[in-house]
Scaffold this motif. Structure first.
Motif, short mmCIF file in Angstrom:
data_model
loop_
_atom_site.label_atom_id
_atom_site.label_comp_id
_atom_site.label_asym_id
_atom_site.label_seq_id
_atom_site.Cartn_x
_atom_site.Cartn_y
_atom_site.Cartn_z
N UNK A 195 47.65 73.00 38.86
CA UNK A 195 48.13 74.21 39.54
C UNK A 195 48.02 75.45 38.67
N UNK A 196 47.45 75.33 37.48
CA UNK A 196 47.36 76.48 36.58
C UNK A 196 46.48 77.58 37.14
N UNK A 197 45.39 77.21 37.79
CA UNK A 197 44.49 78.24 38.35
C UNK A 197 45.17 79.01 39.48
N UNK A 198 45.79 78.34 40.49
CA UNK A 198 46.51 79.13 41.51
C UNK A 198 47.61 80.01 40.93
N UNK A 199 48.31 79.52 39.89
CA UNK A 199 49.35 80.33 39.26
C UNK A 199 48.74 81.52 38.52
N UNK A 200 47.59 81.30 37.90
CA UNK A 200 46.90 82.38 37.19
C UNK A 200 46.43 83.45 38.16
N UNK A 201 45.91 83.01 39.32
CA UNK A 201 45.44 83.97 40.32
C UNK A 201 46.60 84.85 40.81
N UNK A 202 47.77 84.25 40.97
CA UNK A 202 48.94 85.01 41.43
C UNK A 202 49.73 85.62 40.27
N UNK A 203 49.19 85.46 39.04
CA UNK A 203 49.82 86.02 37.84
C UNK A 203 51.28 85.59 37.71
N UNK A 204 51.50 84.31 38.00
CA UNK A 204 52.86 83.76 37.90
C UNK A 204 53.11 83.21 36.50
N UNK A 205 54.35 83.26 36.10
CA UNK A 205 54.74 82.79 34.77
C UNK A 205 55.52 81.49 34.93
N UNK A 206 55.16 80.47 34.14
CA UNK A 206 55.86 79.20 34.20
C UNK A 206 56.52 78.91 32.86
N UNK A 207 57.77 78.50 32.92
CA UNK A 207 58.54 78.19 31.72
C UNK A 207 58.99 76.74 31.79
N UNK A 208 58.63 75.97 30.75
CA UNK A 208 58.97 74.54 30.69
C UNK A 208 59.78 74.29 29.43
N UNK A 209 60.93 73.68 29.58
CA UNK A 209 61.74 73.34 28.40
C UNK A 209 62.60 72.12 28.70
N UNK A 210 62.96 71.40 27.65
CA UNK A 210 63.80 70.22 27.82
C UNK A 210 63.72 69.30 26.62
N UNK A 211 64.34 68.16 26.76
CA UNK A 211 64.38 67.16 25.71
C UNK A 211 63.05 66.42 25.66
N UNK A 212 62.32 66.57 24.56
CA UNK A 212 61.00 65.97 24.44
C UNK A 212 61.05 64.44 24.50
N UNK A 213 62.20 63.84 24.22
CA UNK A 213 62.33 62.39 24.24
C UNK A 213 62.87 61.86 25.57
N UNK A 214 63.14 62.76 26.51
CA UNK A 214 63.68 62.34 27.81
C UNK A 214 62.68 61.44 28.52
N UNK A 215 63.18 60.39 29.13
CA UNK A 215 62.30 59.44 29.82
C UNK A 215 63.08 58.75 30.93
N UNK A 216 62.36 57.99 31.73
CA UNK A 216 62.98 57.17 32.77
C UNK A 216 62.04 56.01 33.07
#
Length: 334
Positions: free
Chosen positions: A201-222
């Protein structure tokens, strides 16, 4: 009743025992004793016949009851709340009847769902097919300008891709509903999972100039299936991308605690109307803010995938403020 071979054998046996008893009593005791034996024996035989007739009458009632059940009448109640083998049999038959009634209702409901699904699929495919037929007719015109020909060709490609996605999504949903999808149970790290869901989805987000922020516990799992869960997240993030305006922001946060692993997807888009919230995970449902190209199947698929892995998904939204999807994968089924 007397035509029944079992009753005939029983009657012959009882009469034989009575005759033997009468003869023995007359020969070795006295005639009055023999008469007494005969009288008691006849009384016992009569009582036995009366009891047997009653049991046959009850069995006949059960036979009629079963015939009514076989004709589709599941509303009869044969129970008598008494003791005895017949009463237990009646109770068991009633339980089976209730079970058949419930299964019949489920089958009727499934049939109605199937009919509605076929109707919805036909409706969804009819629009692009009609458009493609029109464009195919226009492309036959030898005098059509090259620019228009290229435009119609692109539109045909778009419609074909849309139909391919729709059919593929419906097949996946059908497999999940039928229980034929095998979800792996392996340790899934959330960080790589989210990255796999965001990349397409990076290309559609780039076309709409949207900003995505991802953060969290790198060891989180399920414990779950990496690829199917990525499919669910793609549909949820895609929904946020489509309903967030240019320059908007999408935030993804993930964490893990002793009870569950949580993934939260938040956007500052158009939001979802309050009256639409209870229905957004229904397939083919389109809310007020749905786009013209929306089919109403992406969120339904995401819901089916997550819940099939003993997960839970909730949505909170305010029109004009944004939407938040909250996903929880529990450590165990609760």
């Amino acid at each position: 009743m007397l035509r029944n071979r079992e009753v005939q054998i029983l009657l012959v046996l009882l009469l034989s025992i009575t005759a033997i008893g009468f003869i023995v009593a007359a020969l070795f005791i006295s005639m009055p004793a023999a008469v007494l034996v005969l009288t008691v024996s006849i009384g016992l035989i009569g009582s036995s016949l009366i009891f047997t007739k009653w049991r046959y009458r009850e069995i006949q009632k059960l036979s009629v009851y079963l015939k009514q059940i076989s004709s589709g009448d599941f509303h009869l109640d044969v129970r008598d709340n008494s003791e005895g083998e017949l009463s237990l049999l009646k109770s068991d038959i009633f339980k089976v009847t209730r079970m058949l009634s419930e299964q019949g209702a489920l089958l009727h409901e499934d049939k109605a769902k199937l009919t509605n699904a076929i109707s919805d699929i036909s409706h969804q495919l009819k629009t692009p097919l009609t458009s493609m037929i029109v464009m195919a007719d226009l492309l036959r015109d030898k005098g059509l300008e090259d620019g228009k020909r290229a435009e119609f060709t692109r539109n045909l490609q778009v419609q074909l891709e849309r139909m391919e996605w729709l059919v593929s999504s419906l097949l996946k949903l059908s497999k999940i509903d039928a229980g034929t999808v095998f979800f792996k149970k392996e340790r899934v790290l959330v960080a790589p999972l989210i990255q796999a869901a965001v990349d397409p989805l990076l290309i559609p987000m780039d076309i709409k100039m949207q900003y995505i922020k991802i953060n969290g516990d790198e060891q989180a799992s399920f414990i779950g299936d990496f690829h199917w869960t990525a499919e669910a997240l793609i549909n949820l993030i895609k929904n946020s991308v489509e309903h967030t305006s240019e320059g908007g922001e999408i935030s993804i946060h993930f964490s893990e605690n002793a009870l569950f692993t949580e993934i939260t997807i938040t956007d500052n888009g158009k939001g979802i109307a309050k009256e639409d919230l209870p229905y957004i995970f229904r397939r083919f449902y389109k809310g007020k803010n749905a786009g013209d190209d929306s089919v109403g199947i992406g969120l339904a698929m995401a819901y089916s995938i997550i819940t099939s892995q003993h997960g839970d998904i909730e949505v909170n939204s305010q029109p004009g403020v944004g939407t938040r999807f909250q996903i929880k994968f529990y450590k165990q089924v609760i």
